[in-house]
Design an enzyme around this catalytic site. Structure first.
Site, PDB file in Angstrom:
ATOM      1  N   GLU A  76       6.428   0.078  -1.338  1.00  0.00           N
ATOM      2  CA  GLU A  76       6.271   0.274  -2.773  1.00  0.00           C
ATOM      3  C   GLU A  76       7.307  -0.434  -3.627  1.00  0.00           C
ATOM      4  O   GLU A  76       7.043  -0.773  -4.778  1.00  0.00           O
ATOM      5  CB  GLU A  76       6.247   1.788  -3.069  1.00  0.00           C
ATOM      6  CG  GLU A  76       4.926   2.367  -2.612  1.00  0.00           C
ATOM      7  CD  GLU A  76       4.923   3.867  -2.414  1.00  0.00           C
ATOM      8  OE1 GLU A  76       4.436   4.569  -3.278  1.00  0.00           O
ATOM      9  OE2 GLU A  76       5.403   4.322  -1.351  1.00  0.00           O
TER      10      GLU A  76
ATOM     11  N   ILE B 134      15.194  -4.709   8.290  1.00  0.00           N
ATOM     12  CA  ILE B 134      13.813  -5.176   8.226  1.00  0.00           C
ATOM     13  C   ILE B 134      13.321  -5.354   9.664  1.00  0.00           C
ATOM     14  O   ILE B 134      13.826  -6.187  10.410  1.00  0.00           O
ATOM     15  CB  ILE B 134      13.715  -6.490   7.423  1.00  0.00           C
ATOM     16  CG1 ILE B 134      14.183  -6.263   5.974  1.00  0.00           C
ATOM     17  CG2 ILE B 134      12.285  -7.043   7.463  1.00  0.00           C
ATOM     18  CD1 ILE B 134      13.408  -5.217   5.191  1.00  0.00           C
TER      19      ILE B 134
HETATM   20 MO1  MOS Z   1       1.767   5.513  -1.893  1.00  0.00          MO
HETATM   21  S1  MOS Z   1       1.260   5.732  -3.886  1.00  0.00           S
HETATM   22  O1  MOS Z   1       2.979   6.709  -1.776  1.00  0.00           O
HETATM   23  O2  MOS Z   1       0.443   5.866  -0.921  1.00  0.00           O
END
Ligand code: MOS
Length: 704
Positions: free
Chosen positions: A661, A585
């Site tokens: 994500e 991180i």
């Molecule tokens: Mo993200 S949906 O890979 O911009």
């Protein structure tokens, strides 16, 4: 000139924080221009058919109105198969809300009024907009995502499943979900002869530059795309969208700078959304919970133009040891807006289904859901047989269980109460691939001792420019404040999209490489920097070609505690905990924000978000933030985020995996599993709205 504390891993505050909080950071339509014109698009009011007439007489009666563009008179664009940029080129209507005209005026108000006054006549055809599990148009796509096979099969699923001691056969559904970034899709466009400059809200200035050059038949160096600050995107700004193309067409026509910001109620139809999914999961296991057979079969929709397949069965190819497996994607073309990327496309809806099914399997085997996952941990990636560059899902689950107090809970279903509330907890795993994409960067040492790093990266609110400065300063061995980072323009060395959670790895790597080489050269010349400075350019094409084969993914564990009101059916999340293993991180402050943001979006998916297709009107009904509910502050409890320190030498020089994500992946399953634990009700279709839950609760509690 060396720093004492390492910069990588330091909680550096965003470099642009002051500009943002004082309102001086410029977004796409904030740039001052002379003789500015404003554009307002006109959406189609039918679903399928053809424009037969356009009457702009009333609109053009206002002297403030400079032009009304439509397929009849708009500049011709070079052909592409991209539905998002093919605007005003043909009378054909492919979905309701498709742009059919554009009003351009000297004021925003005049443009909007003109748009209202344009009369469009259509010849309509019958439409088909509703996804069903057995839709006659379902087909197997050539590939899903970027180059992934639609189907994968290992061993003999059918026989093994049929003979399994414990069998789970369930269908999960997720609704259409919509991206609503704070800054709607917007652009300012200016022409200078044959040279085009746009200030555009996007996640990829290099990519939008290429797209505009192709569309308008220009050399790429005649197109300049600036995206210095971007108010979110979540994937919906990952490639060019209509506003930048419309603004450029309008600016060429009226010979003035043109600004266009989409009204929020047009976003659902024109910027891409997460397509609804119907996912059948079958798991065959032995009595001890070892999975022998696993199938994940997906049905989803795409538009009649373009093809995007929500690749939700893909994460099942990497999650659990399953010698006999099948993952398939089927898609049908409907008369709907084009779906596209939304935070963790594939993984997000797919892991809702898989991780809910794991919960059902744990119950069927009488096993703790954490223990079930530990028992099915693979040693190599099940689909490819590749070793993982690093995989610490087990550590995330164990550390999460410890922090959450998981093993202190009463595992029995629907037994914990506080007052009238039913209390429950749930767990789910998460995963997201660690991508790197080809990118270039430059590092420059000036004669005055300052440094500049240049890369056409896009900081869409993630803290990208800050972490790039940290990477650069550390590689140079200089203090952070001696490095200036230039991002947000296609005039800089070309770089990849802020997407696929790949930005830091893809941009940081060439930045690191250029800075390392610059540091070497400075040492060589005894820091005698010539007047014009020293510039080093780097790209990572060779490094990417030379990478060894590994399965590279981040993993995580999500824990949720909910309370359900049996009187109203309302679910509230009381606690969320995410523990992630995502490489090193690099900035805990901005990283924590990203994890929390993803988990908040996952909470929205579990309980609030989703739109409904109106069969007659052929349109998504929820098109503003009053009807499409995203979580408000009052919906979001304290979200606790931790990470496992993960050393992975097979990633990039920083040792980082993406973090943008993975936070959304698994959250909805953890919450849905917690609702089941609290109530005994298993809702397999999201979102878990009070009305759906209440009906089933009445049955469950014997109140019906
Ligand atoms: Mo993200 S949906 O890979 O911009």
């Amino acid at each position: 000139m060396t720093t004492t504390k390492p910069l990588l891993g330091a909680p550096t505050a965003r470099l642009e924080a002051r500009e943002k909080v004082t309102g001086t950071a410029r977004y796409a339509t904030d740039y001052p221009t002379d003789r500015t014109a404003y554009a307002w698009p006109v959406p189609a009011t039918v679903v399928r058919g053809e424009i037969t007439a356009i009457d702009a007489t009333a609109a053009l009666a206002d002297p403030a109105v400079l032009a009304v563009l439509s397929h009849q008179n708009a500049p011709r664009l070079r052909e592409t198969d991209d539905p998002f940029v093919t605007v005003l080129q043909s009378p054909r209507i492919n979905h309701r809300g498709q742009y059919v005209a554009l009003a351009v005026a000297t004021s925003l108000e005049a443009a909007r009024a003109a748009a209202e006054a344009i009369r469009v006549t259509y010849r309509c055809e019958p439409h088909d907009v509703v996804l069903t599990p057995d839709h006659p148009g379902l087909y197997k796509p050539d590939e899903v995502g970027v180059g992934m096979p639609a189907d994968r099969e290992h061993g003999d699923f059918d026989t093994t499943y049929a003979n399994a001691r414990v069998r789970i056969d369930v269908v999960y559904e997720t609704p259409a979900l919509h991206n609503h970034p704070m800054e709607p899709h917007s652009a300012t466009a200016l022409w200078d002869g044959d040279e085009l400059t746009v200030y555009d809200s996007n996640q990829d200035s290099s990519g939008v530059q290429q797209a505009l050059a192709r569309l308008f038949g220009l050399a790429a160096d005649k197109v300049h795309v600036v995206n210095e600050h971007v108010g979110g995107g979540f994937g919906s700004k990952g490639s060019a969208r209509a506003p930048v193309v419309l603004a450029a067409m309008a600016a060429r026509t009226v010979r003035r700078p043109v600004k266009l910001a989409l009204p929020r109620n047009q976003l659902a139809a024109t910027i891409g959304y997460r397509a609804p999914t119907i996912q059948r999961i079958r798991v065959g296991a032995d009595a001890e919970g070892h999975i022998h057979a696993l199938a994940h079969e997906l049905v989803t929709q795409t538009a009649t133009v373009g093809e995007f397949v929500e690749f939700a069965a893909v994460p099942t190819r990497t999650m659990y040891h399953a010698p006999h497996s099948r993952t398939t994607h089927r898609v049908t073309r409907l008369d709907v807006p084009a779906p596209s990327w939304m935070r963790a496309p594939g993984e997000c809806p797919g892991m809702f289904a898989l991780e809910s099914a794991m919960d059902e399997l744990a119950l069927a085997c009488g096993l703790d859901p954490v223990e079930l996952r530990l028992r099915n941990e693979p040693t190599v990636e099940p689909d490819t047989g590749l070793p993982y560059s690093s995989r610490h899902l087990v550590e995330c689950l164990r550390e999460g269980a410890r922090r959450f107090g998981w093993h202190d809970r009463d595992a029995r279903i629907a037994t914990s109460r506080e007052g009238r509330f039913l209390i429950g907890s749930g767990v789910a795993a998460s995963t997201y691939p660690a991508f790197v994409m080809p990118s270039h960067a430059e590092a420059h040492a000036a004669a005055d001792g300052g440094y500049e790093v240049r890369v056409s990266a896009s900081d869409i609110g993630t803290g990208a420019r800050t972490v790039l400065a940290q990477i650069a300063a550390e590689a140079l061995g200089v203090p952070l404040d001696s490095v200036r980072v230039r991002v947000g323009s296609s005039d800089l060395p070309p770089a990849s999209v802020a997407g696929g959670s790949s930005g830091t790895a893809s941009w940081g790597w060439p930045v690191h490489k250029a800075c390392t080489e610059l540091r070497r050269r400075l040492a060589e010349c005894g820091h005698a920097v010539p007047e014009q400075g020293i510039t080093v350019a780097a790209d990572i094409a060779e490094e990417l070609d030379d990478r060894e084969d590994f399965a590279r993914h981040a993993f995580g564990a999500q824990f949720a505690e909910v309370q359900v009101d049996p009187v109203t059916g309302e679910t509230r999340v009381r606690r969320l905990l995410g523990v992630f293993a995502a490489g090193r991180i690099l900035n805990p402050r901005t990283a924590r924000s990203q994890f929390i943001g993803g988990m908040t979006m996952g909470l929205g998916m579990a309980l609030l978000e989703g739109s409904t297709m109106d069969r007659e009107f052929g349109d998504y009904a929820e098109r503003d933030l009053a009807s499409y509910h995203v979580p408000a502050c009052a919906d979001v409890p304290e979200i606790d985020v931790h990470w496992i320190d993960e050393e992975d030498p097979h990633l990039n020089p920083m040792g980082s995996k993406g973090i943008g994500e993975i936070g959304i992946v698994g959250t909805a399953a953890a919450i849905a599993n917690a609702v089941h634990h609290a109530t005994g009700v298993r809702l397999r279709a999201l979102p878990i709205h009070p009305d759906a839950l209440l009906t089933r609760l009445a049955d469950q509690l014997g109140l019906a």
